[in-house]
Design a protein around this motif. Structure first.
Motif, PDB file in Angstrom:
ATOM      1  N   GLY A   1      -5.967 -10.072   9.011  1.00  0.00           N
ATOM      2  CA  GLY A   1      -5.067  -8.985   8.644  1.00  0.00           C
ATOM      3  C   GLY A   1      -5.598  -8.311   7.400  1.00  0.00           C
ATOM      4  O   GLY A   1      -5.576  -8.888   6.318  1.00  0.00           O
ATOM      5  N   LYS A   2      -6.148  -7.107   7.555  1.00  0.00           N
ATOM      6  CA  LYS A   2      -6.731  -6.370   6.426  1.00  0.00           C
ATOM      7  C   LYS A   2      -5.811  -5.219   6.054  1.00  0.00           C
ATOM      8  O   LYS A   2      -5.625  -4.301   6.854  1.00  0.00           O
ATOM      9  CB  LYS A   2      -8.125  -5.837   6.784  1.00  0.00           C
ATOM     10  N   THR A   3      -5.236  -5.288   4.855  1.00  0.00           N
ATOM     11  CA  THR A   3      -4.293  -4.259   4.426  1.00  0.00           C
ATOM     12  C   THR A   3      -4.828  -3.529   3.202  1.00  0.00           C
ATOM     13  O   THR A   3      -5.265  -4.161   2.235  1.00  0.00           O
ATOM     14  CB  THR A   3      -2.917  -4.873   4.106  1.00  0.00           C
ATOM     15  N   TYR A   4      -4.782  -2.209   3.276  1.00  0.00           N
ATOM     16  CA  TYR A   4      -5.254  -1.351   2.201  1.00  0.00           C
ATOM     17  C   TYR A   4      -4.071  -0.619   1.570  1.00  0.00           C
ATOM     18  O   TYR A   4      -3.063  -0.362   2.240  1.00  0.00           O
ATOM     19  CB  TYR A   4      -6.225  -0.297   2.751  1.00  0.00           C
ATOM     20  N   LEU A   5      -4.214  -0.265   0.297  1.00  0.00           N
ATOM     21  CA  LEU A   5      -3.281   0.637  -0.364  1.00  0.00           C
ATOM     22  C   LEU A   5      -3.971   1.986  -0.503  1.00  0.00           C
ATOM     23  O   LEU A   5      -5.138   2.057  -0.917  1.00  0.00           O
ATOM     24  CB  LEU A   5      -2.895   0.108  -1.749  1.00  0.00           C
ATOM     25  N   THR A   6      -3.253   3.042  -0.162  1.00  0.00           N
ATOM     26  CA  THR A   6      -3.845   4.375  -0.260  1.00  0.00           C
ATOM     27  C   THR A   6      -2.764   5.391  -0.608  1.00  0.00           C
ATOM     28  O   THR A   6      -1.603   5.241  -0.232  1.00  0.00           O
ATOM     29  CB  THR A   6      -4.557   4.764   1.051  1.00  0.00           C
ATOM     30  N   LEU A   7      -3.166   6.418  -1.342  1.00  0.00           N
ATOM     31  CA  LEU A   7      -2.262   7.498  -1.714  1.00  0.00           C
ATOM     32  C   LEU A   7      -2.631   8.722  -0.903  1.00  0.00           C
ATOM     33  O   LEU A   7      -3.791   9.153  -0.912  1.00  0.00           O
ATOM     34  CB  LEU A   7      -2.391   7.805  -3.214  1.00  0.00           C
ATOM     35  N   VAL A   8      -1.646   9.262  -0.170  1.00  0.00           N
ATOM     36  CA  VAL A   8      -1.927  10.419   0.671  1.00  0.00           C
ATOM     37  C   VAL A   8      -1.114  11.620   0.233  1.00  0.00           C
ATOM     38  O   VAL A   8      -0.053  11.501  -0.392  1.00  0.00           O
ATOM     39  CB  VAL A   8      -1.635  10.126   2.160  1.00  0.00           C
ATOM     40  N   LYS A   9      -1.622  12.785   0.561  1.00  0.00           N
ATOM     41  CA  LYS A   9      -0.916  14.041   0.306  1.00  0.00           C
ATOM     42  C   LYS A   9       0.258  14.156   1.274  1.00  0.00           C
ATOM     43  O   LYS A   9       0.115  13.906   2.471  1.00  0.00           O
ATOM     44  CB  LYS A   9      -1.878  15.213   0.510  1.00  0.00           C
ATOM     45  N   GLY A  10       1.438  14.514   0.740  1.00  0.00           N
ATOM     46  CA  GLY A  10       2.590  14.784   1.589  1.00  0.00           C
ATOM     47  C   GLY A  10       3.562  13.622   1.683  1.00  0.00           C
ATOM     48  O   GLY A  10       3.322  12.530   1.162  1.00  0.00           O
ATOM     49  N   ALA A  11       4.680  13.877   2.371  1.00  0.00           N
ATOM     50  CA  ALA A  11       5.729  12.867   2.569  1.00  0.00           C
ATOM     51  C   ALA A  11       5.526  12.240   3.946  1.00  0.00           C
ATOM     52  O   ALA A  11       5.922  12.809   4.969  1.00  0.00           O
ATOM     53  CB  ALA A  11       7.106  13.503   2.466  1.00  0.00           C
ATOM     54  N   TRP A  12       4.894  11.080   3.981  1.00  0.00           N
ATOM     55  CA  TRP A  12       4.596  10.416   5.252  1.00  0.00           C
ATOM     56  C   TRP A  12       5.906  10.079   5.980  1.00  0.00           C
ATOM     57  O   TRP A  12       6.796   9.468   5.397  1.00  0.00           O
ATOM     58  CB  TRP A  12       3.792   9.149   5.008  1.00  0.00           C
ATOM     59  N   PRO A  13       6.040  10.438   7.249  1.00  0.00           N
ATOM     60  CA  PRO A  13       7.272  10.127   7.986  1.00  0.00           C
ATOM     61  C   PRO A  13       7.376   8.631   8.276  1.00  0.00           C
ATOM     62  O   PRO A  13       6.468   8.060   8.883  1.00  0.00           O
ATOM     63  CB  PRO A  13       7.120  10.941   9.282  1.00  0.00           C
ATOM     64  N   ALA A  14       8.461   8.011   7.846  1.00  0.00           N
ATOM     65  CA  ALA A  14       8.626   6.561   7.977  1.00  0.00           C
ATOM     66  C   ALA A  14       8.562   6.107   9.427  1.00  0.00           C
ATOM     67  O   ALA A  14       8.162   4.972   9.712  1.00  0.00           O
ATOM     68  CB  ALA A  14       9.946   6.136   7.342  1.00  0.00           C
ATOM     69  N   ARG A  15       8.918   6.979  10.365  1.00  0.00           N
ATOM     70  CA  ARG A  15       8.921   6.589  11.782  1.00  0.00           C
ATOM     71  C   ARG A  15       7.504   6.450  12.335  1.00  0.00           C
ATOM     72  O   ARG A  15       7.290   5.816  13.376  1.00  0.00           O
ATOM     73  CB  ARG A  15       9.686   7.616  12.611  1.00  0.00           C
ATOM     74  N   LEU A  16       6.523   7.052  11.654  1.00  0.00           N
ATOM     75  CA  LEU A  16       5.140   7.017  12.152  1.00  0.00           C
ATOM     76  C   LEU A  16       4.479   5.736  11.639  1.00  0.00           C
ATOM     77  O   LEU A  16       4.007   5.677  10.513  1.00  0.00           O
ATOM     78  CB  LEU A  16       4.380   8.255  11.677  1.00  0.00           C
ATOM     79  N   LYS A  17       4.481   4.724  12.488  1.00  0.00           N
ATOM     80  CA  LYS A  17       4.038   3.395  12.053  1.00  0.00           C
ATOM     81  C   LYS A  17       2.741   2.926  12.713  1.00  0.00           C
ATOM     82  O   LYS A  17       2.100   2.015  12.201  1.00  0.00           O
ATOM     83  CB  LYS A  17       5.144   2.374  12.348  1.00  0.00           C
TER      84      LYS A  17
END
Length: 327
Positions: free
Chosen positions: A172-188
């Motif tokens: 299980g490889k998990t990254y932290l990243t900062l993206v432009k915009g308000a990511w929709p919580a439903r998009l998983k």
């Protein structure tokens, strides 16, 4: 100069038991020490490297008893000089270490290995820093601009066991990243095949493709919103919806997977100079973000020897933490 350099003869190498399952490019990088990675990829692409008399790809896995044809290798004096001048020794922050493998916290801006215009990387520097180590091999890769957890095997058996876990999607490889915009919580879940291609200057790029593309590689990224950040002074024009800190767990380890998946969804990674929002990146640079915001944060795996579950984690470096903690 190593004896294998500037070899004017075709050679044939038989794959032994300890190398079974390695990618062809990694196998050749290990066997042809001192030969630039770019040269190795060139002779693979051109078909000069053959496996059992047939063509073979860089990401194909070698099998026990495979006979590899290696063409004559002639290198310039500059390359010979580079091979004779090894990388400067350097240790990196250790997250975990035992007799089988170690995990380091790779800083951004450091390649994992030499090649493609880079004289040396993490693995060459660590080999110089640990001259008595019997073996040090990269288990996997991180982009040069990405920071965080990187595994290095100290035994061939550990290398194979760990790479098997990565290949079978047991890690299980998990990254932290900062993206432009308000990511929709439903998009998983992002389940989109990726296709590698070359720009006219030979630089590698990746793009989302269709499911019926025979060259597309299935790629799965799981996305979870960690924190929403509002707009930032001076960045309203380029990021009117603010930013989102995401936890992205990859089930497949494709080249540039997270970067391409997020950009294709319309939420490019802050500071990404290949797939990002270049106007925003320019403003972020002026505001103090000098790198891509992508960090290999957490890794769940089974120990290659004891088989016990292991979870490694390394927190955001200071230059990213100050952005992630903004209100």
């Amino acid at each position: 100069m190593p004896s294998h350099l500037n070899s004017g003869e075709v050679r044939h190498i038989t794959v032994d038991e300890e190398s079974v399952g390695q990618r062809l490019d990694n196998f050749l990088i290990r066997i042809l020490k001192g030969v630039p990675k770019s040269h190795i990829y060139r002779i693979i692409r051109s078909g000069e490297v053959r496996r059992n008399k047939g063509r073979v790809g860089a990401d194909d896995r070698v099998a026990m008893g495979d006979v590899l044809r290696i063409p004559p290798i002639r290198l310039s004096e500059r390359v010979e000089e580079k091979a004779a001048n090894p990388a400067p020794p350097r240790e990196f922050p250790i997250v975990f270490e035992d007799d089988a493998f170690l995990a380091i916290d790779k800083p951004a801006g450091v390649a994992v290995h030499g090649g493609s215009g880079v004289s040396f990387g993490v693995i060459e520097q660590m080999r110089q820093a640990r001259p008595d180590a019997r073996l040090l091999e990269l288990v996997h890769r991180l982009d040069r601009e990405t920071s965080g957890l990187l595994l290095i095997a100290k035994k061939k058996s550990a290398l194979k066991a760990l790479q098997d876990q990565f290949r079978e999607r047991e890690t299980g490889k998990t990254y932290l990243t900062l993206v432009k915009g308000a990511w929709p919580a439903r998009l998983k879940v992002l389940d989109q095949p990726l296709h590698k291609y070359l720009l006219p200057d030979g630089e590698r790029r990746v793009k989302v493709t269709t499911a019926d593309n025979p060259d597309g590689m299935r790629s799965i990224s799981l996305v979870k919103v960690a924190r929403r950040l509002g707009t930032m002074p001076g960045l309203n024009t380029h990021a009117p919806d603010g930013f989102t800190l995401l936890e992205v767990t990859i089930k497949t380890g494709r080249t540039h997977q997270i970067r391409v998946h997020l950009a294709s969804a319309g939420y490019p990674i802050a500071g990404d100079d290949k797939y990002g929002d270049f106007e925003l990146n320019r403003e972020l640079g002026k505001a103090g973000l000098k790198r891509m915001f992508l960090h290999a944060w957490r890794l769940k795996l089974s120990h290659p020897v004891t088989k016990l579950p292991l979870e490694l984690q390394v927190e955001l470096p200071a230059e990213l933490l100050q952005w992630a903690s903004r209100e």
